[in-house]
Design a protein around this motif. Structure first.
Motif, short mmCIF file in Angstrom:
data_model
loop_
_atom_site.label_atom_id
_atom_site.label_comp_id
_atom_site.label_asym_id
_atom_site.label_seq_id
_atom_site.Cartn_x
_atom_site.Cartn_y
_atom_site.Cartn_z
N CYS A 6 -3.14 -18.14 -42.91
CA CYS A 6 -1.63 -18.40 -42.18
C CYS A 6 -1.27 -19.45 -40.40
N CYS A 7 -0.26 -19.84 -41.50
CA CYS A 7 0.55 -20.33 -39.45
C CYS A 7 0.90 -19.60 -38.96
N GLY A 8 1.71 -18.40 -39.36
CA GLY A 8 2.29 -17.23 -39.05
C GLY A 8 3.79 -17.34 -39.63
N ALA A 9 4.24 -18.18 -40.30
CA ALA A 9 5.87 -18.14 -40.15
C ALA A 9 6.11 -17.05 -42.37
N GLY A 10 4.93 -17.27 -42.99
CA GLY A 10 5.44 -16.64 -43.71
C GLY A 10 6.01 -15.20 -43.75
N GLY A 11 6.36 -14.52 -44.97
CA GLY A 11 6.97 -12.64 -44.72
C GLY A 11 8.48 -12.52 -44.15
N GLY A 12 8.99 -13.84 -43.60
CA GLY A 12 10.21 -13.64 -42.68
C GLY A 12 9.49 -13.41 -40.85
N LEU A 13 8.85 -13.64 -40.68
CA LEU A 13 7.83 -13.87 -39.61
C LEU A 13 8.28 -14.88 -38.61
N MET A 14 9.22 -15.83 -39.33
CA MET A 14 9.99 -17.11 -38.86
C MET A 14 10.74 -17.01 -38.27
N TRP A 15 11.37 -15.91 -38.47
CA TRP A 15 11.77 -15.10 -37.61
C TRP A 15 12.30 -14.43 -37.03
N MET A 16 10.66 -14.10 -36.67
CA MET A 16 11.18 -12.93 -35.62
C MET A 16 9.82 -13.18 -34.86
N GLU A 17 10.05 -12.78 -33.29
CA GLU A 17 9.02 -12.95 -32.26
C GLU A 17 7.87 -12.09 -32.61
N GLU A 18 6.73 -12.90 -32.02
CA GLU A 18 5.20 -12.23 -32.20
C GLU A 18 5.37 -11.26 -30.75
N THR A 19 5.32 -9.99 -30.27
CA THR A 19 5.01 -9.11 -29.77
C THR A 19 4.38 -8.68 -29.16
N SER A 20 3.26 -8.87 -29.72
CA SER A 20 1.90 -8.18 -29.35
C SER A 20 0.60 -9.70 -29.17
N GLY A 21 -0.83 -9.38 -29.49
CA GLY A 21 -1.86 -9.90 -29.39
C GLY A 21 -1.51 -11.84 -29.37
N LYS A 22 -1.88 -12.20 -29.57
CA LYS A 22 -2.13 -14.38 -29.55
C LYS A 22 -1.70 -14.65 -31.04
#
Length: 763
Positions: free
Chosen positions: A688-704
């Motif tokens: 996955c590119c990381g944008a699915g499940g609404g994560l497109m609109w949320m910041e990644e705060t842990s990990g890579k």
């Protein structure tokens, strides 16, 4: 007299073991009955395609063969045990009748098949041990439980061979090629007398029987319960598209809550998933969250819910999960979340912890002293922005596994502790919100699962409870949902600006439904294609290509609303159903019969979820499908070369959700000068590119960052261009390229096709 005693002991021991086995299975059945009832359409499961899928997964081991080495190993053990059941019956008869056997034709060949099978299983078990403790594959658990199973299987095989060997000495049988292994062993032990051989035969005969019966009782109390539950789980699997989530009846006045706030809020089928899990870790091994150091591990999602269900079930039914109960009277296994970091977590001694992750190029998830908050260790330059090396791999699941093992354990205490364990909060104690919001809903876990588990639906149910009942959602996500509710898009930009992208196409006019009421295709642009500056280029390219091909289409203009995919995946079922009903009414108002969109998320929602709410007789296609057809029909002529080495990234919602892999690739292969290079993880296995499940609109705060990891995977094939068929994916990959500070182009398939058709892109 001896035979009577032998028969009596055999019947008593075997009967008792079968009783314990049935009791353990029955108690777990009672636990699953605590869940919500679910309806199944038996007729739909009797279709040829459904039966073919069932037999392919259960007996063809299709999912396991994704990793062909472990797949072959498992096939040998699986079919070996089936074959050896006849040998077990034969051996039991020999012991009870003092040398008799099954009245089978070609009995010598039957004996040969048994010995060869035993040898193959021993080799397979040896390879399983090597993978776990030699290669030390991170996804495979270490410790006494996996070792116990390997030892039990090996012991069963060895007792078979030794029993057969002592039988040959007992009855003075000559060596034969039909019993090669037992013949060699009997020759090595031929100094024994027949009386001694008889005693040793019965010793190992009883050992074989007792180990076999111990394994029988152990099966329902371990991960090997999947031997029973997995075929049932696969038979009862989802028959509709994986892109369709179950809906909530928001009008149900008797409903006390929505979503899953307690373990008993899950359905019985979901609970069957818990007990079907084989703990192979294939799901976690492919999960983008686990691969980049987030808290979520799909395998631990299932096993923690299973442990919690067992505790709650034991408390509510009063039925112990462990048999025989007296053996666990003072040492019941009670699962719990640890409250503090310990050097050796309860239930996971140092020898059973996975490999230390060290500085593997991802953020280490650690338990702070005296708290359960996740903290991130600084990410190394090699993983985020520098070169990928053996010391700094692109992805690594070990930090996530370390945290999971440290945060969840089994405490050996008394029966009364089931009450305390059952009182753990499902959200907070069993599953943290960090885990729940880390999921990208890519369903790579489900695609890999050999027993048909469905992980995403459970996470969505947890999110639904958080959002609808507790009002708990990350701040960025809450803002996006509020903007969708107020302005119909996640940015909160005015609805009246949705159609502005059409003014950027010089010399061409994009018709609205008012300008062209007799349109054939409704081009659903979507929020990304309407507002996002980068995605607008995709909309312009696609519109230009449709106009060139003479496609009769129109757009809704400023009347277009959000498809509802983002609210639904983020748990706001109420907002989704509201948007769904409004969109369907709009489609019916304008007589829509065909919808084409460049957004795989909207495509999936319209195609798989809207029909449940009344969207009927409407064909929904993705823009790559339409473009492929136009190219094949010659309505789009590829006049210009596009000399690029491209690697194509598969969108989860286009690929795994809807099986569209070939259409975009066929377009790219037809473009003159184009060289297509496949990533190691592509098609069904694409990350996955990381944008699915609404994560497109949320910041990644842990990990890579997931998009950086996926970009690095794309860069491994040395492309000059990275392509996609999804505006979300393209945005994430373009950001990844920028973070890597490389001169690699990122294009949608429509943009690349535009270059080949017109020679230049419309700016």
């Amino acid at each position: 007299m001896w035979q009577i005693l032998q028969w009596t002991l055999f019947l008593l021991v075997t009967g008792y073991a079968i009783f314990l086995f049935c009791k353990a299975v029955y108690h777990r059945y009672l636990y699953m009955k605590l869940g919500r009832p679910v309806e199944f359409r038996a007729r739909s499961r009797l279709s040829w395609s459904s039966l073919s899928e069932f037999f392919g997964q259960v007996f063809g081991q299709r999912k396991l063969l994704k990793d062909w080495r472990s797949g072959i190993m498992h096939i040998v053990i699986f079919y070996g045990f089936i074959i050896l059941q006849f040998g077990a019956i034969d051996l039991i008869i020999k012991g009870l009748t003092q040398g008799g056997h099954l009245p089978l034709p070609a009995y010598d060949l039957f004996g040969l098949s048994q010995e060869i099978t035993v040898l193959l299983i021993l080799i397979a078990v040896g390879y399983a041990a090597y993978r776990r403790y030699g290669e030390r594959i991170p996804r495979l658990k270490k410790g006494w439980k996996p070792s116990l199973v390997l030892m039990l299987i090996s012991s069963i095989m060895l007792t078979v061979l030794l029993s057969l060997s002592f039988e040959r000495i007992w009855f003075q049988l000559d060596p034969t090629v039909y019993a090669p292994i037992s013949s060699l062993l009997s020759l090595a032990l031929n100094h024994l007398s027949t009386a001694t051989a008889e005693v040793l035969f019965y010793l190992f005969w009883w050992l074989h029987l007792l180990i076999l019966l111990f394994f029988l009782v152990y099966i329902p109390q371990s991960k090997h319960f999947h031997l029973i539950t997995a075929p049932i789980n696969i038979w009862l699997r989802r028959t509709e598209s994986p892109g369709r989530l179950s809906s909530l009846d928001l009008e149900d006045e008797e409903a006390e809550s929505f979503g899953a706030g307690a373990i008993t809020d899950f359905s019985r089928k979901q609970m069957l998933d818990f007990y079907a899990c084989v703990e192979c870790g294939r799901c976690t091994n492919m999960c983008p969250a686990s691969n980049t150091g987030k808290a979520l591990s799909p395998m631990h999602l299932i096993t923690k819910l299973r442990d919690h269900l067992t505790d709650v079930g034991a408390q509510q039914t009063g039925k112990s999960p462990w048999q025989p109960t007296y053996a666990f009277a003072s040492a019941q296994g009670v699962t719990h979340r640890l409250n503090e970091r310990k050097d050796s977590p309860v239930g996971w001694p140092d020898s059973e912890l996975p490999l230390d992750s060290g500085d593997a190029g991802v953020a280490m998830l650690q338990m702070s002293a005296g708290t359960e908050e996740l903290t991130a260790k600084p990410v190394s330059q090699g993983s985020q922005g520098g070169a990928v090396t053996a010391e700094h791999p692109i992805t690594d699941i070990r930090p996530t596994l370390d945290w999971q093992y440290a945060a969840w354990g089994t405490q050996e205490q008394g029966q009364a502790d089931y009450t305390a364990a059952a009182e753990l909060e499902l959200i907070g104690d069993v599953m943290t919100e960090a885990e729940i919001w880390a999921c990208t809903t890519c369903r790579n876990c489900e695609d890999q699962c050999p027993v048909g588990n469905e992980h995403v639906d459970k996470i969505i149910d947890l999110r639904r409870h958080l959002v609808l009942m507790q009002g708990s959602i990350p701040q960025e996500g809450q803002r996006a949902l509020q903007n969708i509710e107020r302005q119909g898009n996640p940015w909160g930009i005015s609805r009246n600006e949705r159609v502005q992208w059409t003014a950027e196409i010089e010399g061409l006019s994009v018709p609205t439904v008012h300008d062209n009421p007799d349109f054939e295709y409704l081009f659903f642009v979507g929020s990304m294609g309407s507002y996002d500056l980068r995605s607008r280029k995709i909309s312009r390219s696609f519109a230009r290509l449709m106009l060139e091909a003479g496609i009769n289409f129109a757009i809704l203009g400023n009347e277009e609303k959000n498809s509802g995919d983002t609210p639904r995946r983020m748990g706001n079922e109420f907002l989704f159903q509201q948007l769904c009903q409004e969109n369907i009414a709009l489609f019916q108002q304008y007589g829509v019969r065909k919808i084409v969109t460049a957004d795989p998320h909207a495509f999936n929602t319209f195609k798989n979820e809207y029909p449940e709410f009344g969207l009927a007789d409407v064909e929904v296609i993705h823009h790559t499908q339409l473009l492929e057809r136009l190219v094949k029909e010659g309505k789009l002529v590829l006049r210009h070369e596009v000399r690029e080495r491209m690697t194509y990234h598969d969108s989860c919602y286009l690929g795994r959700y809807n099986g569209i892999y070939d259409a975009p690739r066929e377009i790219l292969r037809r473009i003159p000068g184009m060289e297509l290079a496949e990533m190691e993880r592509s098609r069904e296995d694409a990350m996955c590119c990381g944008a699915g499940g609404g994560l497109m609109w949320m910041e990644e705060t842990s990990g890579k960052r997931i998009n950086v990891a996926r970009t690095e995977q794309a860069l491994e094939v040395s492309p000059t261009m990275i392509g996609s068929g999804c505006p979300y994916c393209l945005t994430m990959l373009e950001d990844g390229v920028k973070m890597k500070e490389l001169e690699v182009k990122t294009k949608d398939v429509a943009e690349v096709l535009e270059l080949s058709v017109f020679g230049t892109a419309m700016t």
